[in-house]
Enzyme design. Sequence first.
Site, PDB file in Angstrom:
ATOM      1  N   ASN A  21       2.188   5.131   7.247  1.00  0.00           N
ATOM      2  CA  ASN A  21       1.616   3.928   6.645  1.00  0.00           C
ATOM      3  C   ASN A  21       2.248   2.627   7.163  1.00  0.00           C
ATOM      4  O   ASN A  21       1.651   1.559   7.037  1.00  0.00           O
ATOM      5  CB  ASN A  21       1.781   4.027   5.116  1.00  0.00           C
ATOM      6  CG  ASN A  21       1.476   2.730   4.416  1.00  0.00           C
ATOM      7  OD1 ASN A  21       0.319   2.362   4.245  1.00  0.00           O
ATOM      8  ND2 ASN A  21       2.518   1.985   4.041  1.00  0.00           N
ATOM      9  N   ILE A  42      -9.363  -4.887   2.042  1.00  0.00           N
ATOM     10  CA  ILE A  42      -8.557  -6.097   1.874  1.00  0.00           C
ATOM     11  C   ILE A  42      -7.710  -5.935   0.616  1.00  0.00           C
ATOM     12  O   ILE A  42      -8.221  -5.889  -0.499  1.00  0.00           O
ATOM     13  CB  ILE A  42      -9.476  -7.326   1.769  1.00  0.00           C
ATOM     14  CG1 ILE A  42     -10.287  -7.457   3.074  1.00  0.00           C
ATOM     15  CG2 ILE A  42      -8.673  -8.583   1.491  1.00  0.00           C
ATOM     16  CD1 ILE A  42     -11.285  -8.587   3.093  1.00  0.00           C
ATOM     17  N   VAL A  43      -6.414  -5.820   0.830  1.00  0.00           N
ATOM     18  CA  VAL A  43      -5.479  -5.543  -0.271  1.00  0.00           C
ATOM     19  C   VAL A  43      -4.474  -6.699  -0.336  1.00  0.00           C
ATOM     20  O   VAL A  43      -3.925  -7.097   0.703  1.00  0.00           O
ATOM     21  CB  VAL A  43      -4.731  -4.208  -0.031  1.00  0.00           C
ATOM     22  CG1 VAL A  43      -3.965  -3.798  -1.288  1.00  0.00           C
ATOM     23  CG2 VAL A  43      -5.701  -3.102   0.390  1.00  0.00           C
ATOM     24  N   VAL A  71      10.120   3.075  12.494  1.00  0.00           N
ATOM     25  CA  VAL A  71       9.177   3.999  13.140  1.00  0.00           C
ATOM     26  C   VAL A  71       9.013   3.748  14.635  1.00  0.00           C
ATOM     27  O   VAL A  71       8.383   4.532  15.330  1.00  0.00           O
ATOM     28  CB  VAL A  71       7.780   4.004  12.449  1.00  0.00           C
ATOM     29  CG1 VAL A  71       7.879   4.438  11.008  1.00  0.00           C
ATOM     30  CG2 VAL A  71       7.082   2.653  12.587  1.00  0.00           C
ATOM     31  N   TYR A  91      -3.995  -6.527  16.552  1.00  0.00           N
ATOM     32  CA  TYR A  91      -4.053  -5.700  15.332  1.00  0.00           C
ATOM     33  C   TYR A  91      -5.243  -4.740  15.391  1.00  0.00           C
ATOM     34  O   TYR A  91      -5.100  -3.541  15.138  1.00  0.00           O
ATOM     35  CB  TYR A  91      -4.142  -6.606  14.105  1.00  0.00           C
ATOM     36  CG  TYR A  91      -4.054  -5.856  12.788  1.00  0.00           C
ATOM     37  CD1 TYR A  91      -2.839  -5.362  12.325  1.00  0.00           C
ATOM     38  CD2 TYR A  91      -5.195  -5.649  12.006  1.00  0.00           C
ATOM     39  CE1 TYR A  91      -2.759  -4.674  11.115  1.00  0.00           C
ATOM     40  CE2 TYR A  91      -5.119  -4.962  10.803  1.00  0.00           C
ATOM     41  CZ  TYR A  91      -3.904  -4.484  10.361  1.00  0.00           C
ATOM     42  OH  TYR A  91      -3.822  -3.792   9.166  1.00  0.00           O
ATOM     43  N   ILE A 117       0.838  -1.202   0.000  1.00  0.00           N
ATOM     44  CA  ILE A 117       0.000   0.000   0.000  1.00  0.00           C
ATOM     45  C   ILE A 117       0.877   1.257   0.000  1.00  0.00           C
ATOM     46  O   ILE A 117       0.581   2.230  -0.696  1.00  0.00           O
ATOM     47  CB  ILE A 117      -0.931  -0.018   1.226  1.00  0.00           C
ATOM     48  CG1 ILE A 117      -1.994  -1.123   1.048  1.00  0.00           C
ATOM     49  CG2 ILE A 117      -1.593   1.336   1.447  1.00  0.00           C
ATOM     50  CD1 ILE A 117      -2.871  -1.369   2.274  1.00  0.00           C
TER      51      ILE A 117
HETATM   52  P1  NAD Z   1       3.239  -4.602   3.755  1.00  0.00           P
HETATM   53  O1  NAD Z   1       3.762  -5.572   4.756  1.00  0.00           O
HETATM   54  O2  NAD Z   1       3.519  -4.871   2.338  1.00  0.00           O
HETATM   55  O3  NAD Z   1       3.745  -3.120   4.078  1.00  0.00           O
HETATM   56  C1  NAD Z   1       4.052  -2.686   5.363  1.00  0.00           C
HETATM   57  C2  NAD Z   1       5.330  -1.896   5.275  1.00  0.00           C
HETATM   58  O4  NAD Z   1       5.643  -1.371   6.569  1.00  0.00           O
HETATM   59  C3  NAD Z   1       6.515  -2.780   4.857  1.00  0.00           C
HETATM   60  O5  NAD Z   1       7.209  -2.174   3.808  1.00  0.00           O
HETATM   61  C4  NAD Z   1       7.343  -2.870   6.117  1.00  0.00           C
HETATM   62  O6  NAD Z   1       8.739  -3.007   5.890  1.00  0.00           O
HETATM   63  C5  NAD Z   1       7.023  -1.536   6.787  1.00  0.00           C
HETATM   64  N1  NAD Z   1       7.340  -1.575   8.208  1.00  0.00           N
HETATM   65  C6  NAD Z   1       7.040  -2.530   9.111  1.00  0.00           C
HETATM   66  N2  NAD Z   1       7.578  -2.232  10.292  1.00  0.00           N
HETATM   67  C7  NAD Z   1       8.227  -1.043  10.146  1.00  0.00           C
HETATM   68  C8  NAD Z   1       8.986  -0.227  11.014  1.00  0.00           C
HETATM   69  N3  NAD Z   1       9.199  -0.568  12.304  1.00  0.00           N
HETATM   70  N4  NAD Z   1       9.506   0.915  10.530  1.00  0.00           N
HETATM   71  C9  NAD Z   1       9.309   1.269   9.226  1.00  0.00           C
HETATM   72  N5  NAD Z   1       8.613   0.512   8.353  1.00  0.00           N
HETATM   73  C10 NAD Z   1       8.081  -0.624   8.809  1.00  0.00           C
HETATM   74  O7  NAD Z   1       1.670  -4.529   4.025  1.00  0.00           O
HETATM   75  P2  NAD Z   1       0.579  -3.454   3.534  1.00  0.00           P
HETATM   76  O8  NAD Z   1      -0.680  -4.201   3.428  1.00  0.00           O
HETATM   77  O9  NAD Z   1       1.075  -2.679   2.377  1.00  0.00           O
HETATM   78  O10 NAD Z   1       0.466  -2.530   4.840  1.00  0.00           O
HETATM   79  C11 NAD Z   1       0.523  -1.093   4.787  1.00  0.00           C
HETATM   80  C12 NAD Z   1      -0.413  -0.524   5.837  1.00  0.00           C
HETATM   81  O11 NAD Z   1      -1.759  -0.844   5.478  1.00  0.00           O
HETATM   82  C13 NAD Z   1      -0.226  -1.107   7.234  1.00  0.00           C
HETATM   83  O12 NAD Z   1      -0.362  -0.073   8.197  1.00  0.00           O
HETATM   84  C14 NAD Z   1      -1.378  -2.077   7.362  1.00  0.00           C
HETATM   85  O13 NAD Z   1      -1.725  -2.312   8.710  1.00  0.00           O
HETATM   86  C15 NAD Z   1      -2.448  -1.369   6.589  1.00  0.00           C
HETATM   87  N6  NAD Z   1      -3.557  -2.188   6.120  1.00  0.00           N
HETATM   88  C16 NAD Z   1      -3.397  -3.174   5.215  1.00  0.00           C
HETATM   89  C17 NAD Z   1      -4.487  -3.900   4.758  1.00  0.00           C
HETATM   90  C18 NAD Z   1      -4.375  -4.978   3.730  1.00  0.00           C
HETATM   91  O14 NAD Z   1      -5.414  -5.594   3.387  1.00  0.00           O
HETATM   92  N7  NAD Z   1      -3.206  -5.278   3.188  1.00  0.00           N
HETATM   93  C19 NAD Z   1      -5.779  -3.636   5.276  1.00  0.00           C
HETATM   94  C20 NAD Z   1      -5.905  -2.628   6.217  1.00  0.00           C
HETATM   95  C21 NAD Z   1      -4.806  -1.900   6.628  1.00  0.00           C
END
Ligand code: NAD
Length: 279
Positions: free
Chosen positions: A111, A208-209, A85, A176, A15
Site C-alpha cells: 500500500n 479520492i480519499v 519499500v 503518478y 488508507i
Molecule cells: P498517505 O500519504 O497518508 O499514506 C502513504 C503511506 O506510505 C505513508 O504512511 C507513508 O509514510 C508511506 N510510505 C511512503 N513512502 C514509503 C516508503 N519508501 N516505504 C514505506 N512506506 C512509505 O496517503 P494515502 O492516500 O493513504 O496513500 C496510500 C496508498 O493509496 C498509496 O499507494 C496511494 O498512491 C494510494 N491512493 C491514494 C488515493 C487517495 O485519494 N488518497 C487515491 C488512489 C490511490
Amino acid sequence: MSDRVVLVTGGARGIGLGIVEVFANAGCKVMIADLGGGTADSSASTSSNSDAENWNYNLANKHDLNQAQNKAGQLGEVASCEVDVTDSDSCVRAVAATIERFGQLDVLINNAGIVQSGPLLEFSEDDWDKVFAVNTKGIFLMTRAALPALLESKDAAVVNTASIAGKKGYADMSAYCGSKFAAIGITQSLATEFAPSGIRVNAICPGIVGTAMWLEHLMPSNTTDIDEKNRDFEDAMAERIPMGRPQSVEDMGQAALYLATAKNVTGVALSVAGGIEMN
Ligand code: NAD
C-alpha cells in the site's frame, strides 16, 4: 480470519491504517510496516528526519507508527516495524520481523505510495524516479521478499494499492499515473505467474480519499484546522463524485479484505471510487 497474518506497508496512517483496522477487526494478526524515522515524540510528528521521509509533504514517522499500533491494537493483535519499500534489505527485514512475531505471513498488502504532480517541464528527474521507486519498484521488492513465506501459506494473497490514476491519465500527473498503470500491470503479471502456486494477486484502485496526499498536496488549503480542511475537501468532492462523497479509508479496507479472501478472484484491479471511474 484468526489464523491469518497480514503485512501492510504504508500502514501507519491514511488508507493503510484503514486497511490495518479492517483486517484487525476481522480477527487477523497484523504487522504495520512504514517509514519510521524521527522520534516517538508527538512534537516530532510533522518533521522529516530521513532521506525516505524528505518529500514535498511529510510522510509517516516513528510517532505515527507507534500511534497506529496503539490505535489498531485495540481491535486485535497488531505489531509494527519500520520499512522503506525502496530498499531491498529493509523489505526482507520487515518480512522477517513479521515471521518472528507471528510465525507466518499469508497476506501482503503493498500500500505504500507517494504522489508528486506538476507540469512535465517543471518535473524533476529525482521526483520522477522517487515516485516510481516507491509506487512501482516497492511492489517488486516487497513481493519478492515475501514470496518464500507466501508460498508456505495455505491461503496466500497479495493486494496492491493502485489507483483510478492507474486506469486513466490526468494532466500534471504523468509520473503518478505511470507508476499506478505499472502497478496494475505488475498485478496482472504476478496473478498469472503465481496462480499455479495458489497465490492470488489483486489491486484496489482508490478514487479520492481525504488523506495527506489530497489534503497536503493535491488540494492544499490555507486553514490549519483539520476539521475545516476535511469539510472543504468533502464539499468539493461531493460535486465531483457520482455517489456524492469522497471515499473513506474503511471503504478501502473492505475492498482489500474482499480481495484477500475471494478464493477465485485474481488479477483484478477493483475501483472503489463512488462511480468516478468505471473501467
Ligand atoms: P498517505 O500519504 O497518508 O499514506 C502513504 C503511506 O506510505 C505513508 O504512511 C507513508 O509514510 C508511506 N510510505 C511512503 N513512502 C514509503 C516508503 N519508501 N516505504 C514505506 N512506506 C512509505 O496517503 P494515502 O492516500 O493513504 O496513500 C496510500 C496508498 O493509496 C498509496 O499507494 C496511494 O498512491 C494510494 N491512493 C491514494 C488515493 C487517495 O485519494 N488518497 C487515491 C488512489 C490511490
